[in-house]
Design a protein around this motif. Structure first.
Motif, PDB file in Angstrom:
ATOM      1  N   ASP A 149       0.585  -1.165  -0.479  1.00 51.15           N
ATOM      2  CA  ASP A 149       0.146   0.003  -0.197  1.00 51.15           C
ATOM      3  C   ASP A 149       0.924   1.443   0.192  1.00 51.15           C
ATOM      4  O   ASP A 149       0.574   1.930  -0.056  1.00 51.15           O
ATOM      5  CB  ASP A 149      -0.885   0.482   1.658  1.00 51.15           C
ATOM      6  CG  ASP A 149      -2.144  -1.424   1.252  1.00 51.15           C
ATOM      7  OD1 ASP A 149      -2.018  -1.013   0.252  1.00 51.15           O
ATOM      8  OD2 ASP A 149      -2.266  -1.785   2.562  1.00 51.15           O
ATOM      9  N   ALA A 150       1.875   0.608   0.447  1.00 51.26           N
ATOM     10  CA  ALA A 150       3.150   2.110   0.898  1.00 51.26           C
ATOM     11  C   ALA A 150       3.357   3.098  -1.396  1.00 51.26           C
ATOM     12  O   ALA A 150       3.548   3.840  -1.198  1.00 51.26           O
ATOM     13  CB  ALA A 150       3.917   2.256   0.982  1.00 51.26           C
ATOM     14  N   PHE A 151       3.501   1.600  -2.198  1.00 55.08           N
ATOM     15  CA  PHE A 151       3.492   1.537  -3.291  1.00 55.08           C
ATOM     16  C   PHE A 151       2.851   2.331  -4.024  1.00 55.08           C
ATOM     17  O   PHE A 151       2.204   1.623  -5.309  1.00 55.08           O
ATOM     18  CB  PHE A 151       4.328   0.808  -4.048  1.00 55.08           C
ATOM     19  CG  PHE A 151       6.044   0.217  -3.190  1.00 55.08           C
ATOM     20  CD1 PHE A 151       7.181   0.546  -3.449  1.00 55.08           C
ATOM     21  CD2 PHE A 151       5.942  -0.556  -2.150  1.00 55.08           C
ATOM     22  CE1 PHE A 151       8.242   0.220  -2.969  1.00 55.08           C
ATOM     23  CE2 PHE A 151       7.343  -1.151  -1.979  1.00 55.08           C
ATOM     24  CZ  PHE A 151       8.856  -0.486  -2.296  1.00 55.08           C
ATOM     25  N   THR A 152       1.775   3.791  -4.242  1.00 52.70           N
ATOM     26  CA  THR A 152       1.372   4.121  -5.113  1.00 52.70           C
ATOM     27  C   THR A 152       2.186   5.455  -5.044  1.00 52.70           C
ATOM     28  O   THR A 152       2.653   5.879  -4.196  1.00 52.70           O
ATOM     29  CB  THR A 152      -0.029   4.384  -3.938  1.00 52.70           C
ATOM     30  OG1 THR A 152      -0.012   5.499  -2.333  1.00 52.70           O
ATOM     31  CG2 THR A 152      -0.222   2.753  -3.367  1.00 52.70           C
ATOM     32  N   PRO A 153       0.825   6.097  -6.219  1.00 51.39           N
ATOM     33  CA  PRO A 153       1.684   7.962  -6.159  1.00 51.39           C
ATOM     34  C   PRO A 153       1.412   8.398  -4.637  1.00 51.39           C
ATOM     35  O   PRO A 153       1.556   9.654  -4.515  1.00 51.39           O
ATOM     36  CB  PRO A 153       0.744   8.242  -7.232  1.00 51.39           C
ATOM     37  CG  PRO A 153       0.202   6.603  -8.042  1.00 51.39           C
ATOM     38  CD  PRO A 153       0.198   5.323  -7.030  1.00 51.39           C
ATOM     39  N   GLU A 154       0.630   7.893  -3.859  1.00 50.89           N
ATOM     40  CA  GLU A 154       0.171   8.839  -2.835  1.00 50.89           C
ATOM     41  C   GLU A 154       1.749   8.696  -2.032  1.00 50.89           C
ATOM     42  O   GLU A 154       1.994   9.979  -1.303  1.00 50.89           O
ATOM     43  CB  GLU A 154      -0.972   8.317  -1.791  1.00 50.89           C
ATOM     44  CG  GLU A 154      -0.689   9.320  -0.726  1.00 50.89           C
ATOM     45  CD  GLU A 154      -2.442   8.811  -0.057  1.00 50.89           C
ATOM     46  OE1 GLU A 154      -2.710   9.118   0.772  1.00 50.89           O
ATOM     47  OE2 GLU A 154      -2.593   7.678  -0.544  1.00 50.89           O
ATOM     48  N   TRP A 155       2.285   7.893  -2.120  1.00 50.72           N
ATOM     49  CA  TRP A 155       4.174   7.343  -1.040  1.00 50.72           C
ATOM     50  C   TRP A 155       4.972   7.342  -2.313  1.00 50.72           C
ATOM     51  O   TRP A 155       5.524   8.364  -1.924  1.00 50.72           O
ATOM     52  CB  TRP A 155       3.502   6.733  -0.314  1.00 50.72           C
ATOM     53  CG  TRP A 155       2.345   6.736   0.668  1.00 50.72           C
ATOM     54  CD1 TRP A 155       1.104   5.956   0.561  1.00 50.72           C
ATOM     55  CD2 TRP A 155       1.970   8.370   2.142  1.00 50.72           C
ATOM     56  NE1 TRP A 155       0.369   6.763   1.774  1.00 50.72           N
ATOM     57  CE2 TRP A 155       0.510   7.858   2.533  1.00 50.72           C
ATOM     58  CE3 TRP A 155       3.214   9.535   1.785  1.00 50.72           C
ATOM     59  CZ2 TRP A 155       0.007   8.767   3.103  1.00 50.72           C
ATOM     60  CZ3 TRP A 155       2.449   9.894   3.390  1.00 50.72           C
ATOM     61  CH2 TRP A 155       0.721   9.425   3.502  1.00 50.72           C
ATOM     62  N   LEU A 156       5.187   6.451  -2.480  1.00 50.53           N
ATOM     63  CA  LEU A 156       6.748   5.990  -2.411  1.00 50.53           C
ATOM     64  C   LEU A 156       6.246   5.323  -4.094  1.00 50.53           C
ATOM     65  O   LEU A 156       7.517   4.818  -4.666  1.00 50.53           O
ATOM     66  CB  LEU A 156       7.556   4.826  -1.478  1.00 50.53           C
ATOM     67  CG  LEU A 156       7.103   5.409  -0.139  1.00 50.53           C
ATOM     68  CD1 LEU A 156       7.372   4.377   0.868  1.00 50.53           C
ATOM     69  CD2 LEU A 156       8.512   6.671   0.170  1.00 50.53           C
ATOM     70  N   ALA A 157       5.245   5.151  -4.923  1.00 53.89           N
ATOM     71  CA  ALA A 157       5.392   4.803  -5.975  1.00 53.89           C
ATOM     72  C   ALA A 157       6.096   5.992  -7.058  1.00 53.89           C
ATOM     73  O   ALA A 157       6.938   6.957  -6.342  1.00 53.89           O
ATOM     74  CB  ALA A 157       4.656   4.514  -6.576  1.00 53.89           C
ATOM     75  N   ASP A 158       7.081   5.324  -7.879  1.00 56.96           N
ATOM     76  CA  ASP A 158       7.985   6.174  -9.047  1.00 56.96           C
ATOM     77  C   ASP A 158       6.732   7.276  -9.908  1.00 56.96           C
ATOM     78  O   ASP A 158       6.084   7.278  -9.860  1.00 56.96           O
ATOM     79  CB  ASP A 158       7.919   5.313 -10.242  1.00 56.96           C
ATOM     80  CG  ASP A 158       9.272   4.506 -10.286  1.00 56.96           C
ATOM     81  OD1 ASP A 158       9.625   3.749  -8.888  1.00 56.96           O
ATOM     82  OD2 ASP A 158       9.973   4.083 -11.364  1.00 56.96           O
TER      83      ASP A 158
END
Length: 286
Positions: A149-158
Motif C-alpha cells: 500500500d506504500a507503493f502508490t502515487p500517494e507515497w513511494l511509487a515512481d
C-alpha cells in the motif's frame, strides 16, 4: 526438481537472514534457490555456510536499472563477484541508497508523516536500505496497512509524492557488465505494471540483441494473460523463460517456490555461466 531463481534476504530488503532463507528453501522442498539481493552479494557467504544437504545455491544479485525514465531490474546469475567493473557499479548504486532514503524521509516529514532515519535504519538492520524499509516504517506508523500500500502515487511509487530517485544503471551497460563478469542476465518481472511504468517490448528486443539471456515470465505480478504474452515474446526473441517467487520473507505475501523455473532452462543458465558455479549443500551450519 523445484527451482526458485529470485529471493531476497536481510542483506537487502528481505526479512530472513541468508542462513534462515536457505533453511526455509530446503524445508519448502526446493532443490535449487538463487539468492539475488538488491545490488549486493554480501549475503552469499552466510547462505553458503548454512546450505542444507540436498539444496543447491545459485549466487546472484538483482541490479537496479533505468531506461528512458522507467525503473527496471536485472537478475544477474553466477557472475564473478570480484570482477572490478561490475563490483564498482554495484557499489555506486548501493552507496546512493542512504542519501535517497533520507531524501524520502524528508519528503514524508513535509507531508506530515513523523518517520525518522533512525526508524528506517533499525528496520533495514545490516541490509542495503531501500524503499521497502521506508514502506515498513509507514506500516509501523499506521500510515498504510501493508508495504504494498506504500507503493502508490500517494507515497513511494515512481513519481509519487515522497519518491526520490537514486543512481540506476543503464540496462544495456548492466547486461554488458554481467556478461563480461561471466554471468547470465535475466530481466526481472518485465510487465509488473502495478509497480509503475514498464518498458515496451521493443526495448526487450533491443536488450536481447545486446546479450540479454532471458526474461522472468512466471511471477506473482504477472497475471495469466501477461505470462502467456511474455512467453510468446521470449519465443520470438529466443530468450530463456524463468519463473520465481521474488521471496522477501514476511515483507511480501509471496512464498518460496510459488513459481519455478524449468530444469532445462536452469541447465542452460549454468552452461552459459563462466564466472561462478552453483554450489550444492553439504549439510550447513546449525
Amino acid at each position: 526438481m523445484r527451482i526458485d531463481l529470485h529471493t531476497h534476504s536481510t542483506a537487502s530488503d528481505g526479512t530472513d537472514t541468508p542462513a534462515e532463507l536457505v533453511r526455509k528453501a530446503a524445508a519448502a522442498g526446493l532443490d535449487v534457490v538463487a539468492l539475488t539481493d538488491h545490488d549486493t552479494t554480501r549475503g552469499h557467504a552466510e547462505a553458503l555456510a548454512a546450505l542444507p544437504q540436498g539444496l543447491t545455491l545459485v549466487t546472484g544479485a538483482e541490479l537496479s536499472c533505468r531506461l528512458d525514465g522507467v525503473s527496471m531490474h536485472l537478475l544477474a546469475y553466477l557472475f564473478d563477484p570480484e570482477e572490478p567493473a561490475l563490483l564498482a557499479e554495484r557499489e555506486l548504486v548501493r552507496d546512493d541508497r542512504v542519501p535517497r532514503a533520507k531524501g524520502m524521509i524528508a519528503r514524508l516529514n513535509e507531508l506530515g508523516v513523523p518517520v525518522t532515519w533512525e526508524q528506517v535504519a533499525r528496520i533495514a538492520g545490516n541490509g542495503s536500505v531501500g524503499r521497502p524499509h521506508v514502506a515498513s516504517a509507514l506500516v509501523e506508523l499506521g500510515v498504510v496497512d501493508s508495504v504494498s500500500d506504500a507503493f502508490t502515487p500517494e507515497w513511494l511509487a515512481d513519481g509519487g509524492r515522497a519518491y526520490v530517485p537514486k543512481h540506476e544503471t543503464d540496462p544495456f551497460e548492466a547486461v554488458r557488465l554481467v556478461k563480461n563478469a561471466g554471468g547470465v542476465a535475466v530481466f526481472a518481472h518485465p510487465a509488473a505494471v502495478k509497480r509503475g511504468r514498464t518498458v515496451p517490448d521493443s526495448a526487450i528486443a533491443e536488450l536481447a540483441r545486446a546479450g540479454l539471456d532471458g526474461i522472468e515470465v512466471d511471477h506473482m505480478d504477472h497475471d495469466p494473460g501477461t505470462r502467456a504474452r511474455l512467453r510468446s515474446l521470449a519465443g520470438e526473441l529466443e530468450l530463456l523463460v524463468t519463473g520465481s517467487s521474488d521471496y522477501h520473507g514476511s515483507r511480501k505475501t509471496c512464498v518460496l517456490g510459488e513459481f519455478s523455473t524449468d530444469p532445462e532452462v536452469y541447465g542452460e543458465i549454468t552452461r552459459r555461466a563462466t564466472g561462478a558455479f552453483p554450489v550444492p549443500g553439504t549439510g550447513g551450519a546449525v
